[in-house]
Design a protein around this motif. Structure first.
Motif, PDB file in Angstrom:
ATOM      1  N   ASN A   1     -39.811   6.513  85.393  1.00  0.00           N
ATOM      2  CA  ASN A   1     -38.353   6.545  85.419  1.00  0.00           C
ATOM      3  C   ASN A   1     -37.821   5.279  86.082  1.00  0.00           C
ATOM      4  O   ASN A   1     -38.588   4.436  86.544  1.00  0.00           O
ATOM      5  N   MET A   2     -36.517   5.129  86.153  1.00  0.00           N
ATOM      6  CA  MET A   2     -35.911   3.908  86.695  1.00  0.00           C
ATOM      7  C   MET A   2     -36.256   3.704  88.168  1.00  0.00           C
ATOM      8  O   MET A   2     -36.411   2.576  88.618  1.00  0.00           O
ATOM      9  N   ASP A   3     -36.399   4.778  88.939  1.00  0.00           N
ATOM     10  CA  ASP A   3     -36.792   4.641  90.344  1.00  0.00           C
ATOM     11  C   ASP A   3     -38.182   4.013  90.443  1.00  0.00           C
ATOM     12  O   ASP A   3     -38.438   3.170  91.302  1.00  0.00           O
ATOM     13  N   ASP A   4     -39.091   4.427  89.534  1.00  0.00           N
ATOM     14  CA  ASP A   4     -40.435   3.848  89.514  1.00  0.00           C
ATOM     15  C   ASP A   4     -40.379   2.358  89.179  1.00  0.00           C
ATOM     16  O   ASP A   4     -41.103   1.555  89.764  1.00  0.00           O
ATOM     17  N   VAL A   5     -39.538   1.995  88.247  1.00  0.00           N
ATOM     18  CA  VAL A   5     -39.402   0.590  87.834  1.00  0.00           C
ATOM     19  C   VAL A   5     -38.890  -0.248  89.002  1.00  0.00           C
ATOM     20  O   VAL A   5     -39.422  -1.320  89.289  1.00  0.00           O
ATOM     21  N   GLU A   6     -37.873   0.256  89.697  1.00  0.00           N
ATOM     22  CA  GLU A   6     -37.319  -0.480  90.843  1.00  0.00           C
ATOM     23  C   GLU A   6     -38.351  -0.621  91.946  1.00  0.00           C
ATOM     24  O   GLU A   6     -38.493  -1.681  92.561  1.00  0.00           O
ATOM     25  N   SER A   7     -39.121   0.446  92.218  1.00  0.00           N
ATOM     26  CA  SER A   7     -40.167   0.385  93.244  1.00  0.00           C
ATOM     27  C   SER A   7     -41.231  -0.640  92.869  1.00  0.00           C
ATOM     28  O   SER A   7     -41.686  -1.424  93.701  1.00  0.00           O
ATOM     29  N   GLU A   8     -41.630  -0.656  91.622  1.00  0.00           N
ATOM     30  CA  GLU A   8     -42.632  -1.606  91.140  1.00  0.00           C
ATOM     31  C   GLU A   8     -42.110  -3.045  91.255  1.00  0.00           C
ATOM     32  O   GLU A   8     -42.841  -3.939  91.662  1.00  0.00           O
ATOM     33  N   ALA A   9     -40.841  -3.255  90.950  1.00  0.00           N
ATOM     34  CA  ALA A   9     -40.247  -4.594  91.046  1.00  0.00           C
ATOM     35  C   ALA A   9     -40.240  -5.064  92.499  1.00  0.00           C
ATOM     36  O   ALA A   9     -40.527  -6.224  92.793  1.00  0.00           O
ATOM     37  N   LYS A  10     -39.931  -4.154  93.441  1.00  0.00           N
ATOM     38  CA  LYS A  10     -39.937  -4.526  94.862  1.00  0.00           C
ATOM     39  C   LYS A  10     -41.340  -4.884  95.298  1.00  0.00           C
ATOM     40  O   LYS A  10     -41.538  -5.852  96.060  1.00  0.00           O
ATOM     41  N   LEU A  11     -42.338  -4.144  94.859  1.00  0.00           N
ATOM     42  CA  LEU A  11     -43.724  -4.442  95.204  1.00  0.00           C
ATOM     43  C   LEU A  11     -44.132  -5.813  94.677  1.00  0.00           C
ATOM     44  O   LEU A  11     -44.814  -6.571  95.355  1.00  0.00           O
ATOM     45  N   GLN A  12     -43.704  -6.137  93.478  1.00  0.00           N
ATOM     46  CA  GLN A  12     -44.041  -7.429  92.873  1.00  0.00           C
ATOM     47  C   GLN A  12     -43.414  -8.581  93.664  1.00  0.00           C
ATOM     48  O   GLN A  12     -44.004  -9.637  93.812  1.00  0.00           O
ATOM     49  N   ARG A  13     -42.188  -8.376  94.168  1.00  0.00           N
ATOM     50  CA  ARG A  13     -41.502  -9.437  94.945  1.00  0.00           C
ATOM     51  C   ARG A  13     -42.178  -9.654  96.288  1.00  0.00           C
ATOM     52  O   ARG A  13     -42.228 -10.756  96.791  1.00  0.00           O
ATOM     53  N   VAL A  14     -42.724  -8.572  96.879  1.00  0.00           N
ATOM     54  CA  VAL A  14     -43.382  -8.671  98.194  1.00  0.00           C
ATOM     55  C   VAL A  14     -44.693  -9.449  98.070  1.00  0.00           C
ATOM     56  O   VAL A  14     -45.051 -10.215  98.941  1.00  0.00           O
ATOM     57  N   LYS A  15     -45.393  -9.268  96.969  1.00  0.00           N
ATOM     58  CA  LYS A  15     -46.688  -9.953  96.763  1.00  0.00           C
ATOM     59  C   LYS A  15     -46.466 -11.386  96.654  1.00  0.00           C
ATOM     60  O   LYS A  15     -46.506 -12.344  96.681  1.00  0.00           O
TER      61      LYS A  15
END
Length: 148
Positions: free
Chosen positions: A134-148
């Motif tokens: 869902n969109m919450d999962d997409v946003e969480s994944e995007a935040k994880l990608q930015r942190v890396k």
């Protein structure tokens, strides 16, 4: 950059998986020649003003020039059939088309996409599988990608 052309809509032909569109530009002079000569072999957004269907994604298959005319050939997927059906009345007529390069690759264009499986209950509510992203999962994944 968009290229606007006045052309003869020479033919439209159905195939099992696509529609073939062919346009002729009469004469030696080819407006926007520099841009057009770069487009064959790529996906192009095609818009025919007279048909009023908006842009249609099309594979720009080829461009052939001789001293009398330039032939532009396109393939359109059958899944855009509702738009394509509105083009048929214009075959054999002079029309205005606008061509613009698309960011989509040919592989993406022809890729078969599966839809999301869902059910609709008696009151019209849609139920999606719990494992569906869902969109919450997409946003969480995007935040994880930015942190890396």
């Amino acid at each position: 950059m968009a290229a606007k052309l006045n052309v003869l809509f020479k033919k439209i032909q159905k195939d099992d998986k696509k529609e073939v569109l062919m346009f002729h530009v009469q004469g030696d002079d080819l407006p926007h020649a520099d841009e057009l000569l770069k487009m064959p072999g790529s996906i192009t957004m095609l818009n025919m003003e007279e048909a009023e269907v908006g842009e249609i994604g099309a594979e720009f298959v080829s461009i052939q020039r001789d001293h009398k005319k330039t032939v532009l050939k396109f393939h359109i997927k059958r899944d855009t059939e509702s738009k394509v059906n509105k083009l048929y009345p214009f075959a054999g007529s002079n029309v205005s088309i606008t061509l613009q390069p698309s960011q989509m690759s040919i592989e993406e264009f022809y890729e078969e996409r599966e839809g999301i499986e869902y059910t609709v209950d008696g009151s019209g509510n849609v139920e999606v599988n719990d494992n569906q992203m869902n969109m919450d999962d997409v946003e969480s994944e995007a935040k994880l990608q930015r942190v890396k």
